[in-house]
Design an enzyme around this catalytic site. Structure first.
Site, PDB file in Angstrom:
ATOM      1  N   SER A 149       0.844  -1.203   0.000  1.00 37.45           N
ATOM      2  CA  SER A 149       0.000   0.000   0.000  1.00 37.45           C
ATOM      3  C   SER A 149       0.873   1.245   0.000  1.00 37.45           C
ATOM      4  O   SER A 149       2.004   1.219   0.521  1.00 37.45           O
ATOM      5  CB  SER A 149      -0.878   0.015   1.257  1.00 37.45           C
ATOM      6  OG  SER A 149      -1.547   1.257   1.381  1.00 37.45           O
ATOM      7  N   TYR A 163      -1.623  -0.569  10.385  1.00 34.34           N
ATOM      8  CA  TYR A 163      -1.797  -1.024   8.992  1.00 34.34           C
ATOM      9  C   TYR A 163      -0.593  -0.602   8.142  1.00 34.34           C
ATOM     10  O   TYR A 163      -0.031  -1.413   7.389  1.00 34.34           O
ATOM     11  CB  TYR A 163      -3.092  -0.419   8.445  1.00 34.34           C
ATOM     12  CG  TYR A 163      -3.341  -0.635   6.972  1.00 34.34           C
ATOM     13  CD1 TYR A 163      -3.839  -1.844   6.495  1.00 34.34           C
ATOM     14  CD2 TYR A 163      -3.098   0.390   6.044  1.00 34.34           C
ATOM     15  CE1 TYR A 163      -4.084  -2.038   5.132  1.00 34.34           C
ATOM     16  CE2 TYR A 163      -3.347   0.210   4.691  1.00 34.34           C
ATOM     17  CZ  TYR A 163      -3.834  -1.006   4.243  1.00 34.34           C
ATOM     18  OH  TYR A 163      -4.072  -1.194   2.898  1.00 34.34           O
TER      19      TYR A 163
HETATM   20  P1  NAD Z   1     -11.313  -5.776   0.788  1.00 38.81           P
HETATM   21  O1  NAD Z   1     -11.602  -5.594   2.233  1.00 38.81           O
HETATM   22  O2  NAD Z   1     -12.441  -5.700  -0.176  1.00 38.81           O
HETATM   23  O3  NAD Z   1     -10.499  -7.129   0.502  1.00 38.81           O
HETATM   24  C1  NAD Z   1      -9.742  -7.831   1.442  1.00 38.81           C
HETATM   25  C2  NAD Z   1     -10.256  -9.251   1.484  1.00 38.81           C
HETATM   26  O4  NAD Z   1      -9.409 -10.061   2.323  1.00 38.81           O
HETATM   27  C3  NAD Z   1     -11.664  -9.353   2.073  1.00 38.81           C
HETATM   28  O5  NAD Z   1     -12.492 -10.069   1.194  1.00 38.81           O
HETATM   29  C4  NAD Z   1     -11.462 -10.129   3.381  1.00 38.81           C
HETATM   30  O6  NAD Z   1     -12.555 -10.941   3.750  1.00 38.81           O
HETATM   31  C5  NAD Z   1     -10.242 -10.955   3.040  1.00 38.81           C
HETATM   32  N1  NAD Z   1      -9.532 -11.451   4.222  1.00 38.81           N
HETATM   33  C6  NAD Z   1      -9.225 -10.759   5.346  1.00 38.81           C
HETATM   34  N2  NAD Z   1      -8.563 -11.539   6.212  1.00 38.81           N
HETATM   35  C7  NAD Z   1      -8.437 -12.756   5.627  1.00 38.81           C
HETATM   36  C8  NAD Z   1      -7.833 -13.976   6.021  1.00 38.81           C
HETATM   37  N3  NAD Z   1      -7.207 -14.098   7.205  1.00 38.81           N
HETATM   38  N4  NAD Z   1      -7.903 -15.040   5.163  1.00 38.81           N
HETATM   39  C9  NAD Z   1      -8.528 -14.936   3.967  1.00 38.81           C
HETATM   40  N5  NAD Z   1      -9.118 -13.787   3.543  1.00 38.81           N
HETATM   41  C10 NAD Z   1      -9.076 -12.715   4.369  1.00 38.81           C
HETATM   42  O7  NAD Z   1     -10.262  -4.633   0.422  1.00 38.81           O
HETATM   43  P2  NAD Z   1      -9.397  -4.280  -0.878  1.00 38.81           P
HETATM   44  O8  NAD Z   1      -9.334  -2.817  -0.915  1.00 38.81           O
HETATM   45  O9  NAD Z   1      -9.839  -5.025  -2.070  1.00 38.81           O
HETATM   46  O10 NAD Z   1      -7.973  -4.805  -0.383  1.00 38.81           O
HETATM   47  C11 NAD Z   1      -7.173  -5.747  -1.053  1.00 38.81           C
HETATM   48  C12 NAD Z   1      -5.723  -5.430  -0.708  1.00 38.81           C
HETATM   49  O11 NAD Z   1      -5.402  -4.136  -1.227  1.00 38.81           O
HETATM   50  C13 NAD Z   1      -5.436  -5.377   0.796  1.00 38.81           C
HETATM   51  O12 NAD Z   1      -4.172  -5.956   1.051  1.00 38.81           O
HETATM   52  C14 NAD Z   1      -5.370  -3.883   1.067  1.00 38.81           C
HETATM   53  O13 NAD Z   1      -4.580  -3.581   2.192  1.00 38.81           O
HETATM   54  C15 NAD Z   1      -4.759  -3.389  -0.221  1.00 38.81           C
HETATM   55  N6  NAD Z   1      -4.929  -1.949  -0.481  1.00 38.81           N
HETATM   56  C16 NAD Z   1      -6.173  -1.424  -0.678  1.00 38.81           C
HETATM   57  C17 NAD Z   1      -6.274  -0.062  -0.919  1.00 38.81           C
HETATM   58  C18 NAD Z   1      -7.605   0.614  -1.141  1.00 38.81           C
HETATM   59  O14 NAD Z   1      -7.659   1.852  -1.159  1.00 38.81           O
HETATM   60  N7  NAD Z   1      -8.686  -0.134  -1.329  1.00 38.81           N
HETATM   61  C19 NAD Z   1      -5.125   0.742  -0.957  1.00 38.81           C
HETATM   62  C20 NAD Z   1      -3.901   0.151  -0.754  1.00 38.81           C
HETATM   63  C21 NAD Z   1      -3.801  -1.201  -0.524  1.00 38.81           C
END
Ligand code: NAD
Length: 254
Positions: A149, A163
């Site tokens: 991130s 985080y």
């Molecule tokens: P999201 O919450 O939609 O997706 C994360 C998924 O991981 C969820 O479906 C959740 O149920 C699953 N999860 C959590 N713990 C778990 C576990 N122990 N085992 C299996 N599954 C598990 O969010 P997203 O935005 O799609 O995030 C995806 C990745 O992108 C993450 O690593 C997040 O940190 C990163 N990210 C997102 C953003 C943003 O702005 N959305 C920015 C930077 C990084």
């Protein structure tokens, strides 16, 4: 994009039932991969995504597993060995964040849970992938893409320093592992998304966080999950064959 029904390449995407993981699963399927959708809680969303993906690829499975736990990670990889075959790509997409607050309001339990989910999952899954992909163990190589991130750079003050620290750890893990396995046929890279339109922001208590912050983004908008998926796919593909240990920002200029 053409539909390719040959499935000689296999990808596991962790936490793939929604958001960036779901967009990534669709893109790999559209490019002919056999896809394993890992998820932890959303059985219905995972099944719906699988049905959608089966329009593009002949093979797609869902595996419910908490990838922060080594026994569940072992089971996940064993199922993929048996049902899909030789692993080509691992996308470590799982990530959680908690309610926005100051650093000194974060308790020990929360800090542990965020670190464990975000970093341990990446460590455990990457270890299983290396054992299968490395030519040192008789594998044919592969690619690992970690979802870090922009928070690793900003530190996320007043929101979630825990985080941000977990994503800093992902960056270090990406660098070190990439160098260890570079001569063994495995490339390891990370994407560092900025503000992307997904449900994760609701977990921080501010579903409309991007609206508040978008004027600070040089491109003046948040990103779409598909825009992150495209870069993940490129890093996993032969098009990036000389790229390893790289941290690719996808943040609209942030
Ligand atoms: P999201 O919450 O939609 O997706 C994360 C998924 O991981 C969820 O479906 C959740 O149920 C699953 N999860 C959590 N713990 C778990 C576990 N122990 N085992 C299996 N599954 C598990 O969010 P997203 O935005 O799609 O995030 C995806 C990745 O992108 C993450 O690593 C997040 O940190 C990163 N990210 C997102 C953003 C943003 O702005 N959305 C920015 C930077 C990084």
């Amino acid at each position: 994009m053409g539909i390719n029904m040959t499935t000689d390449k296999v990808v596991i995407i962790t936490g793939a039932s929604r958001g960036i993981g779901a967009a990534t699963a669709k893109l790999f399927a559209q490019n002919g991969y056999a896809v394993c959708i890992n998820f932890m809680t959303s059985d219905i969303a995972a099944e719906q995504l699988k049905n959608e993906i089966l329009q593009y690829t002949a093979k797609c499975i869902t595996v419910k597993a908490d990838v922060a736990k080594s026994s569940e990670v072992q089971r996940l990889f064993d199922i993929v060995d048996k049902e899909l075959g030789c692993l080509s790509v691992l996308v470590n997409n799982v990530g959680i964040l908690k309610a926005q607050c100051r650093f000194d309001e974060i308790d020990e339990q929360r800090f542990g849970q965020v670190l464990n989910t975000n970093v341990m999952s990446c460590f455990l899954c990457s270890k299983q992938a290396v054992k299968r992909m490395s030519n040192k163990y008789g594998g044919v190589g592969g690619a690992i893409v970690n979802v870090s991130s922009a928070a690793a750079k900003t530190g996320s003050p007043y929101e979630y320093v825990d985080y941000a620290a977990s994503k800093g750890a992902i960056d270090s893990l990406t660098k070190g592992l990439a160098m260890e396995v570079a001569a063994e046929g495995i490339r390891v890279n990370a994407v560092r998304p900025g503000l992307i339109h997904t449900d994760i922001h609701a977990s921080g208590g501010e579903p409309n966080r991007i609206d508040r912050l978008k004027t600070k983004i040089p491109m003046q908008r948040g990103g779409e999950p598909t825009e992150v998926a495209e870069t993940i796919y490129w890093l996993a593909s032969e098009k990036s064959s000389f790229v390893t240990g790289s941290l690719v920002d996808i943040a609209g200029g942030l």
